[in-house]
Design a protein around this motif. Structure first.
Motif, PDB file in Angstrom:
ATOM      1  N   MET A   5       0.832  -1.198   0.000  1.00  0.00           N
ATOM      2  CA  MET A   5       0.000   0.000   0.000  1.00  0.00           C
ATOM      3  C   MET A   5       0.863   1.244   0.000  1.00  0.00           C
ATOM      4  O   MET A   5       0.594   2.202  -0.725  1.00  0.00           O
ATOM      5  CB  MET A   5      -0.903   0.009   1.241  1.00  0.00           C
ATOM      6  N   ARG A  32      -9.472  12.140   4.876  1.00  0.00           N
ATOM      7  CA  ARG A  32      -8.179  12.370   4.218  1.00  0.00           C
ATOM      8  C   ARG A  32      -8.335  13.546   3.263  1.00  0.00           C
ATOM      9  O   ARG A  32      -9.442  13.896   2.845  1.00  0.00           O
ATOM     10  CB  ARG A  32      -7.667  11.113   3.516  1.00  0.00           C
ATOM     11  N   ARG A  52      -0.835  12.623   1.360  1.00  0.00           N
ATOM     12  CA  ARG A  52      -2.103  13.244   1.752  1.00  0.00           C
ATOM     13  C   ARG A  52      -2.269  13.162   3.261  1.00  0.00           C
ATOM     14  O   ARG A  52      -2.016  12.117   3.869  1.00  0.00           O
ATOM     15  CB  ARG A  52      -3.279  12.512   1.098  1.00  0.00           C
ATOM     16  N   PHE A 106      -6.911   8.376  10.994  1.00  0.00           N
ATOM     17  CA  PHE A 106      -7.342   7.004  11.295  1.00  0.00           C
ATOM     18  C   PHE A 106      -7.912   6.981  12.709  1.00  0.00           C
ATOM     19  O   PHE A 106      -7.417   7.673  13.593  1.00  0.00           O
ATOM     20  CB  PHE A 106      -6.166   6.032  11.227  1.00  0.00           C
ATOM     21  N   VAL A 137     -14.362   9.936   4.863  1.00  0.00           N
ATOM     22  CA  VAL A 137     -14.505   8.760   3.997  1.00  0.00           C
ATOM     23  C   VAL A 137     -15.009   7.582   4.819  1.00  0.00           C
ATOM     24  O   VAL A 137     -14.768   7.505   6.025  1.00  0.00           O
ATOM     25  CB  VAL A 137     -13.181   8.353   3.310  1.00  0.00           C
ATOM     26  N   LEU A 171      -9.475   4.382   8.257  1.00  0.00           N
ATOM     27  CA  LEU A 171      -9.335   5.714   7.679  1.00  0.00           C
ATOM     28  C   LEU A 171     -10.707   6.381   7.699  1.00  0.00           C
ATOM     29  O   LEU A 171     -11.671   5.845   7.147  1.00  0.00           O
ATOM     30  CB  LEU A 171      -8.837   5.595   6.230  1.00  0.00           C
ATOM     31  N   PHE A 184      -0.893   9.845   5.021  1.00  0.00           N
ATOM     32  CA  PHE A 184      -1.411   8.484   4.873  1.00  0.00           C
ATOM     33  C   PHE A 184      -0.303   7.468   5.117  1.00  0.00           C
ATOM     34  O   PHE A 184      -0.473   6.516   5.874  1.00  0.00           O
ATOM     35  CB  PHE A 184      -2.000   8.283   3.477  1.00  0.00           C
ATOM     36  N   LEU A 238     -10.023   4.089  -0.136  1.00  0.00           N
ATOM     37  CA  LEU A 238     -10.645   5.320   0.383  1.00  0.00           C
ATOM     38  C   LEU A 238      -9.698   6.518   0.306  1.00  0.00           C
ATOM     39  O   LEU A 238     -10.144   7.665   0.227  1.00  0.00           O
ATOM     40  CB  LEU A 238     -11.080   5.110   1.841  1.00  0.00           C
ATOM     41  N   LEU A 239      -8.414   6.247   0.319  1.00  0.00           N
ATOM     42  CA  LEU A 239      -7.419   7.328   0.239  1.00  0.00           C
ATOM     43  C   LEU A 239      -7.528   8.090  -1.077  1.00  0.00           C
ATOM     44  O   LEU A 239      -7.291   9.293  -1.130  1.00  0.00           O
ATOM     45  CB  LEU A 239      -6.016   6.716   0.368  1.00  0.00           C
ATOM     46  N   ALA A 295      -5.738  -2.688   1.900  1.00  0.00           N
ATOM     47  CA  ALA A 295      -6.886  -2.524   2.796  1.00  0.00           C
ATOM     48  C   ALA A 295      -7.882  -1.551   2.178  1.00  0.00           C
ATOM     49  O   ALA A 295      -7.587  -0.874   1.197  1.00  0.00           O
ATOM     50  CB  ALA A 295      -6.407  -2.008   4.146  1.00  0.00           C
ATOM     51  N   HIS A 296      -9.061  -1.481   2.778  1.00  0.00           N
ATOM     52  CA  HIS A 296     -10.048  -0.499   2.314  1.00  0.00           C
ATOM     53  C   HIS A 296      -9.495   0.915   2.393  1.00  0.00           C
ATOM     54  O   HIS A 296      -9.848   1.771   1.588  1.00  0.00           O
ATOM     55  CB  HIS A 296     -11.330  -0.621   3.142  1.00  0.00           C
ATOM     56  N   ALA A 297      -8.620   1.159   3.365  1.00  0.00           N
ATOM     57  CA  ALA A 297      -8.044   2.507   3.518  1.00  0.00           C
ATOM     58  C   ALA A 297      -7.343   2.946   2.234  1.00  0.00           C
ATOM     59  O   ALA A 297      -7.361   4.132   1.894  1.00  0.00           O
ATOM     60  CB  ALA A 297      -7.061   2.532   4.688  1.00  0.00           C
ATOM     61  N   PHE A 298      -6.732   1.998   1.520  1.00  0.00           N
ATOM     62  CA  PHE A 298      -6.014   2.375   0.299  1.00  0.00           C
ATOM     63  C   PHE A 298      -6.990   2.865  -0.770  1.00  0.00           C
ATOM     64  O   PHE A 298      -6.717   3.838  -1.484  1.00  0.00           O
ATOM     65  CB  PHE A 298      -5.201   1.191  -0.232  1.00  0.00           C
TER      66      PHE A 298
END
Lengths: 412, 412
Positions: A1, A309, A13, A17, A319, A306, A101, B188-189, B183-186
């Motif tokens: 990631m 962002r 960015r 979290f 988000v 997250l 991030f 959503l980023l 992950a979902h965070a990626f």
């Protein structure tokens, strides 16, 4: 990631979290925040050294720009969170991490590992402490869990109100009160129970605790008082029907004049067994397996998500994913505990924009400012806070049965 | 105990301790020995350093003769045990420690901590491996358990047949195959799912695994194949009804020509959920929480008991306590697995004096001789042994339901 985000440019960015639980495992009434101090220590030490970088390079786990990023990694953001010992509920943002991030996403496993373990243990421990009332609890579970988890479990149990631990390393590292016990092996080592008791009394004095269930309990109690006199500190029972045995041993000790000799019990105790012994003449409990395994809920189900962002134009945006059965709420949260006029908690307020009513207690404190730890506190303070936080909960929190949480979480 | 035994003189009596389980938690059909290699490493390093001694001295935990004993402590005895990866049953003496009482009794917590954790994880992992059949399993549970337990859990899972771990430290320390996930965070980023997939594909190539359930699965799969083409490595599903979703996604991928794109599933899987997905078009499983918590049985209930020791006249005597509900069998045991003419295991023989029938497989190996480690082996050997040991068990061992153990333990 991180590699992909560095390449796309999104790595830098600003991101927020949050650590929270969607539910409390075991249908518990409340959770206990534990691990914050360990997270801060670990965060301060979190670096990628030459060995780690060589592994990642030699095995082509990540590319060169990512290796460069990791080599200079040092968390420079901000962290806010619930104080250790505080209670929490589904949705409580027990920790909020703000940074880029890339720097914040790297901390997920570290932060969750500590909280998921320590909160699970502290939550189980708090229930046991309440079940035991004024009687002291000793943590004796080291041999039932991973050797390093044992150290953290002892810390979490003390924070939640245990009196002492048998883990000497926890005494050295965290300053916890320690206490020991003799095992059946010590009695079996000697040619008779009498010789074993004599050896223990000679070495440790009459204030020691003699284990009396290796052979015959009544005979052992008789021998113990004959050898130690009525000043014998305590006897320990580790098998059988503990309620019945405690009554019998108490009667026998009193008949022998050993009115002040205490009775300690062990043997697969959990909060329910402890509660069931409330009316028995027991003076203290040793708890092992069920403590270090979270009494049926060995992990706290906390997630690191997250919630906001920066977008391409530099504006912070909430988000949230839309997955079936795993909803999350976008946006950075502020949390407060609402209390009634008697000081009893009535709701957990988790707000993204609204304002809390007057008198609601803010739950988040600043822990890390621009990479520097600013929120350290002593374990004694955390322990005292848990006593206060538990006392503030409504009576339903005292119930050991599975059921609804003690406080509703109110989102805006 | 050591202080009292040093004072009584019994500390130097020769003693034999055995590690065994009275029962298999969770009513499992078999247990898996894991942790032997870690025990040997820990035993070799087990010393009392200046910090430890200062703590014990300053807090008056033990007296001066005991401090002297600890300062020069070095295990000089012998250890025998089941090889790592072997299966075990109630009463199986998976480790036997011979030495003086004092040097052997000190090892209880160290040895039990490692075995109780690692055997619990390996046993759960083995059941998952069997449930998954030929499909690979990835260990992804680090964030659900203590940060150091996570490392040992990854090792135990690999030993039991998992294909890889997401724990990079386990890759570095134990040489395990590692693999990652987004992950979902990626997703959503990034400002759109398309931008997130583009970034991941640019950084990691079309062979990567795209997470497709952040927003709408069907739309995500369409976007993924549009961007990556039919060479897309895999998609991951992490929510919802995985059986239904896998069928839908497989049909969609095939319709888009992505016949070789694999489907990986995650989301609170345990051995039962894995078995239930056997008929679904799934190509691999990621397992987290249930693996690292032993799938309901986070500790293996192994105990470390004195079974024989020298008496005052220097003769070795079997010993056993008589506690209600916790019986133990005195005497040093020899263990064999009895097999029928087809090579299927039929009994666990645990003998104190009898002889095993011809062809019975001896289960104990020499691990430590006069304090020197002689029984080290590779994790690959242990992994191969587990495959053979599991294959040898009768079909009842394959049942995931709670029930009787797969082999009777026969004592003499």
């Amino acid at each position: 990631m991180v590699q992909a985000a560095l390449r796309s440019g999104a790595a830098s960015r600003r991101a927020v979290f949050e650590v929270f639980a969607r539910r409390l495992p075991g249908a518990r009434r409340y959770g206990v925040v534990a691990g914050t101090g360990r997270v801060l220590d670990a965060l301060e030490r979190f670096r990628f050294g030459e060995e780690e970088l060589a592994f990642l390079r030699d095995n082509r786990v990540v590319d060169d720009p990512t290796l460069d990023f990791l080599a200079s990694y040092r968390f420079s953001g901000r962290v806010y969170g619930y104080r250790e010992g505080e209670c929490y509920f589904p949705g409580s943002p027990i920790m909020t991490v703000e940074g880029t991030f890339a720097e914040a996403v790297l901390l997920e496993t570290l932060i969750l590992s500590i909280f998921n373990h320590d909160c699970a243990i502290a939550t189980a421990a708090s229930r046991m402490v309440h079940a035991a009332g004024e009687r002291p609890l000793i943590e004796m579970g080291s041999r039932r869990t991973h050797e390093m988890a044992a150290l953290s479990a002892a810390r979490a149990a003390y924070l939640a109100g245990f009196a002492a631990t048998s883990n000497l390393m926890a005494g050295r590292v965290y300053g916890l009160p320690t206490t020991g016990t003799a095992a059946h092996a010590f009695t079996l080592l000697h040619d008779s129970e009498e010789q074993a008791f004599e050896a223990q009394l000679a070495a440790l004095g009459t204030g020691t605790t003699l284990l009396v269930d290796t052979y015959d309990v009544a005979q052992a109690v008789r021998t113990a008082v004959e050898l130690a006199g009525p000043e014998l500190g305590a006897v320990r029972l580790d098998s059988g029907d503990l309620t019945e045995a405690a009554h019998e041993v108490r009667a026998q000790l009193d008949a022998l004049g050993a009115h002040r000799t205490r009775i300690l019990v062990t043997s697969d105790l959990d909060e329910h067994a402890i509660a069931a012994l409330a009316a028995a003449p027991v003076d203290g409990y040793g708890v092992g397996t069920s403590l270090v395994t979270g009494s049926g809920s060995p992990t706290a189900a906390l997630v690191y998500k997250l919630v906001a962002r920066e977008d391409a134009s530099g504006v912070m945006r909430p988000v949230a994913k839309k997955s079936v059965g795993k909803p999350s709420r976008g946006g950075r949260k502020e949390a407060f505990r609402e209390l009634d006029e008697n000081g009893t908690a009535v709701a957990e307020l988790v707000l993204t924009s609204g304002t809390a009513p007057d008198g609601a207690r803010p739950l988040q404190a600043e822990l890390v400012r621009d990479g520097e730890i600013v929120g350290r506190e002593s374990l004694a303070d955390a322990r005292a806070r848990h006593r206060r936080a538990f006392a503030e909960l409504p009576a339903v929190a005292h119930q050991l049965s599975r059921g609804d949480v003690a406080l509703p979480t109110v989102f805006d």
